[in-house]
Design a protein around this motif. Sequence first.
Motif, PDB file in Angstrom:
ATOM      1  N   THR A  72       0.858  -1.186   0.000  1.00 11.12           N
ATOM      2  CA  THR A  72       0.000   0.000   0.000  1.00 11.12           C
ATOM      3  C   THR A  72       0.896   1.238   0.000  1.00 11.12           C
ATOM      4  O   THR A  72       2.122   1.142   0.073  1.00 11.12           O
ATOM      5  CB  THR A  72      -0.932   0.030   1.222  1.00 11.12           C
ATOM      6  OG1 THR A  72      -0.130  -0.079   2.415  1.00 11.12           O
ATOM      7  CG2 THR A  72      -1.920  -1.127   1.179  1.00 11.12           C
ATOM      8  N   GLY A  73       0.278   2.406  -0.057  1.00 11.01           N
ATOM      9  CA  GLY A  73       1.021   3.658   0.058  1.00 11.01           C
ATOM     10  C   GLY A  73       1.603   4.175  -1.238  1.00 11.01           C
ATOM     11  O   GLY A  73       2.376   5.145  -1.224  1.00 11.01           O
ATOM     12  N   ILE A  74       1.256   3.560  -2.375  1.00 17.40           N
ATOM     13  CA  ILE A  74       1.764   3.999  -3.673  1.00 17.40           C
ATOM     14  C   ILE A  74       0.880   5.130  -4.199  1.00 17.40           C
ATOM     15  O   ILE A  74      -0.350   5.060  -4.133  1.00 17.40           O
ATOM     16  CB  ILE A  74       1.772   2.851  -4.696  1.00 17.40           C
ATOM     17  CG1 ILE A  74       2.540   1.641  -4.141  1.00 17.40           C
ATOM     18  CG2 ILE A  74       2.360   3.316  -6.023  1.00 17.40           C
ATOM     19  CD1 ILE A  74       4.000   1.858  -3.927  1.00 17.40           C
ATOM     20  N   THR A  75       1.484   6.164  -4.706  1.00 18.73           N
ATOM     21  CA  THR A  75       0.717   7.232  -5.354  1.00 18.73           C
ATOM     22  C   THR A  75       1.448   7.654  -6.621  1.00 18.73           C
ATOM     23  O   THR A  75       2.469   7.079  -6.977  1.00 18.73           O
ATOM     24  CB  THR A  75       0.520   8.421  -4.393  1.00 18.73           C
ATOM     25  OG1 THR A  75      -0.390   9.355  -4.988  1.00 18.73           O
ATOM     26  CG2 THR A  75       1.843   9.107  -4.094  1.00 18.73           C
ATOM     27  N   GLY A  76       0.897   8.652  -7.321  1.00 17.96           N
ATOM     28  CA  GLY A  76       1.522   9.042  -8.577  1.00 17.96           C
ATOM     29  C   GLY A  76       0.976  10.347  -9.108  1.00 17.96           C
ATOM     30  O   GLY A  76       0.020  10.918  -8.571  1.00 17.96           O
ATOM     31  N   ARG A  77       1.587  10.794 -10.183  1.00 15.94           N
ATOM     32  CA  ARG A  77       1.163  12.023 -10.858  1.00 15.94           C
ATOM     33  C   ARG A  77       1.346  11.821 -12.362  1.00 15.94           C
ATOM     34  O   ARG A  77       1.760  10.743 -12.804  1.00 15.94           O
ATOM     35  CB  ARG A  77       1.969  13.216 -10.353  1.00 15.94           C
ATOM     36  CG  ARG A  77       3.476  13.077 -10.502  1.00 15.94           C
ATOM     37  CD  ARG A  77       4.217  14.152  -9.725  1.00 15.94           C
ATOM     38  NE  ARG A  77       5.669  14.069  -9.914  1.00 15.94           N
ATOM     39  CZ  ARG A  77       6.465  13.259  -9.243  1.00 15.94           C
ATOM     40  NH1 ARG A  77       5.953  12.436  -8.327  1.00 15.94           N
ATOM     41  NH2 ARG A  77       7.757  13.233  -9.480  1.00 15.94           N
ATOM     42  N   GLU A  78       1.061  12.838 -13.143  1.00 16.27           N
ATOM     43  CA  GLU A  78       1.038  12.667 -14.593  1.00 16.27           C
ATOM     44  C   GLU A  78       2.409  12.265 -15.135  1.00 16.27           C
ATOM     45  O   GLU A  78       3.445  12.589 -14.556  1.00 16.27           O
ATOM     46  CB  GLU A  78       0.567  13.947 -15.264  1.00 16.27           C
ATOM     47  CG  GLU A  78       1.463  15.161 -15.064  1.00 16.27           C
ATOM     48  CD  GLU A  78       0.830  16.401 -15.664  1.00 16.27           C
ATOM     49  OE1 GLU A  78       1.299  16.837 -16.727  1.00 16.27           O
ATOM     50  OE2 GLU A  78      -0.128  16.913 -15.073  1.00 16.27           O
ATOM     51  N   PRO A  79       2.423  11.558 -16.266  1.00 13.52           N
ATOM     52  CA  PRO A  79       3.673  11.054 -16.829  1.00 13.52           C
ATOM     53  C   PRO A  79       4.411  12.124 -17.617  1.00 13.52           C
ATOM     54  O   PRO A  79       3.880  13.231 -17.835  1.00 13.52           O
ATOM     55  CB  PRO A  79       3.191   9.934 -17.756  1.00 13.52           C
ATOM     56  CG  PRO A  79       1.861  10.428 -18.232  1.00 13.52           C
ATOM     57  CD  PRO A  79       1.249  11.144 -17.055  1.00 13.52           C
ATOM     58  N   PRO A  80       5.622  11.829 -18.088  1.00 13.74           N
ATOM     59  CA  PRO A  80       6.336  12.768 -18.958  1.00 13.74           C
ATOM     60  C   PRO A  80       5.554  13.002 -20.254  1.00 13.74           C
ATOM     61  O   PRO A  80       4.738  12.171 -20.664  1.00 13.74           O
ATOM     62  CB  PRO A  80       7.666  12.051 -19.236  1.00 13.74           C
ATOM     63  CG  PRO A  80       7.799  11.028 -18.166  1.00 13.74           C
ATOM     64  CD  PRO A  80       6.403  10.617 -17.799  1.00 13.74           C
ATOM     65  N   THR A  81       5.834  14.118 -20.892  1.00 18.63           N
ATOM     66  CA  THR A  81       5.156  14.433 -22.157  1.00 18.63           C
ATOM     67  C   THR A  81       5.795  13.724 -23.335  1.00 18.63           C
ATOM     68  O   THR A  81       5.258  13.740 -24.442  1.00 18.63           O
ATOM     69  CB  THR A  81       5.183  15.944 -22.417  1.00 18.63           C
ATOM     70  OG1 THR A  81       6.550  16.393 -22.455  1.00 18.63           O
ATOM     71  CG2 THR A  81       4.432  16.692 -21.313  1.00 18.63           C
ATOM     72  N   THR A  82       6.954  13.102 -23.104  1.00 21.22           N
ATOM     73  CA  THR A  82       7.656  12.402 -24.173  1.00 21.22           C
ATOM     74  C   THR A  82       7.776  10.919 -23.857  1.00 21.22           C
ATOM     75  O   THR A  82       7.609  10.505 -22.700  1.00 21.22           O
ATOM     76  CB  THR A  82       9.074  12.986 -24.376  1.00 21.22           C
ATOM     77  OG1 THR A  82       9.793  12.889 -23.137  1.00 21.22           O
ATOM     78  CG2 THR A  82       9.007  14.437 -24.816  1.00 21.22           C
ATOM     79  N   LEU A  83       8.054  10.148 -24.877  1.00 22.47           N
ATOM     80  CA  LEU A  83       8.278   8.711 -24.719  1.00 22.47           C
ATOM     81  C   LEU A  83       9.756   8.398 -24.908  1.00 22.47           C
ATOM     82  O   LEU A  83      10.366   8.818 -25.907  1.00 22.47           O
ATOM     83  CB  LEU A  83       7.458   7.920 -25.743  1.00 22.47           C
ATOM     84  CG  LEU A  83       5.940   8.009 -25.646  1.00 22.47           C
ATOM     85  CD1 LEU A  83       5.300   7.189 -26.758  1.00 22.47           C
ATOM     86  CD2 LEU A  83       5.439   7.550 -24.280  1.00 22.47           C
TER      87      LEU A  83
END
Length: 477
Positions: A313-324
């Motif tokens: 548990t305790g995993i969070t996140g935010r938006e990914p990079p704009t590039t691949l």
Amino acid sequence: MSRTRIGTPVGPRRRIRIGCGAGFADDRVDPAVELAEHGRLDYLVFECLAERTVALAQLDRLRDPDAGYNEWLEERMEAVLEPCVRHGTRVITNMGAANPTAAARVVAEVAHRLGLDGLRIATVTGDDVLHLVKGTPLVLLDGPDGTLTANDLGDAVVSANAYLGAPPVAEALAQGADVVVTGRVADPSLFLAPLMHEFGWSPTDWPLLARGTAVGHLLECAGQLTGGYYADPGTKDVPDLARLGFPLAEVAEDGRFTVTKVPGSGGRLTPATVTEQLLYEVHDPASYLTPDVTADFSHAHLTHLGEDRVEVTGITGREPPTTLKTSVGYRDGFLATGEISYAGPGAVARAREAARIVETRLTTTGIEFTNARYDLIGVDAVHRGVGSPAATAVEPKEVRLRVAARTDTLVQARRVGREVVSLYLNGPYGGAGATRDVRENIAITSVSLPREQVPTTVTVTVTVTAATTTADDSPEP
């Protein structure tokens, strides 16, 4: 044989089980069979691509348009397709490597031989972006001072594969695919895709995508999570490594998950093994970059629920990079190696003298080479002469000299190996078991591409009694 349509499940499912059947190209097959038979899985994922693996597969495809996929694909499908169909388990794999379309044909042929007619097989393509990279001013991410570009590599470039994310794989599942074959999809994305499909997770719900990415990151290396890379006899003991079991995850709709393995299988799964894998290949635990999300593992909490069961548990996140991120493979000359063994009294001294002889020969006979190495395996092949004196106080009874050098041409590479083999009759005495080898060297670098430049295509085929026919071909923006 008669079979039940796997397809898209009817009604909500609160928890699904995903297993990992392979963690790299040459992984074992029998743990995957164990998972297929006894794991009670909804999905079985084979993660078989490293960066260099794709580039080498592209070389294979250049030699043969019908090649370029994982060499163990047919054997793995022969082993797991029938039990997967019998238990209602869907298969996802990046064993398509440089040629997912040809790989899908192999899967279809295996399914037909096994009597699994009506199997829906999807391919995900679009990661091959050689046309967007070769000859362009895209900056190489690991070049010196940001001055080198893809154009500087010229015609040496043989491959460029972007890391795709989970959405096209989820789309293939939504189209009813029983088997999904991809090329370069980011490792955790292969596991995130079925979670997005099953639970209807939004592609912008960053906390949920981060939790699904953590599932994939923990499972992607298979036996590493169940103690394979953790094991250190006498310090960190792991039982029954000869029949190491591969891991699976039980995932809830809110992203809470538990990792475990088939009861009775070899290995061990504990908070310690999970911690090691969670940090594996992670530069910044608070900012793990994927095509789907920037995951934050820095507040992960591990709960030991019992034997071989750990909740995360305790995993969070935010938006990914704009590039691949895009891996670029290019021809970088040839790697020549030669080896010879010495045994008995004075073995190390004779091996060192042999190395001096070869080094002198390489520098005085006109052989063109770079980056030569002279290693005594068992003495300094890893530490390269900086091992502690205490560790080498007792001279080994045998030692093997290995010489390796890079050359620009095949002819020069063969000459390097010949100098090692010539030690047979040109001293010092007692050399035996000499070998030489030459292979073309494929180097890897990376560039970044705007994700909107990389469209993907999902193609679903159905195996039928007489032939394989295309059922759907829909591009995904």
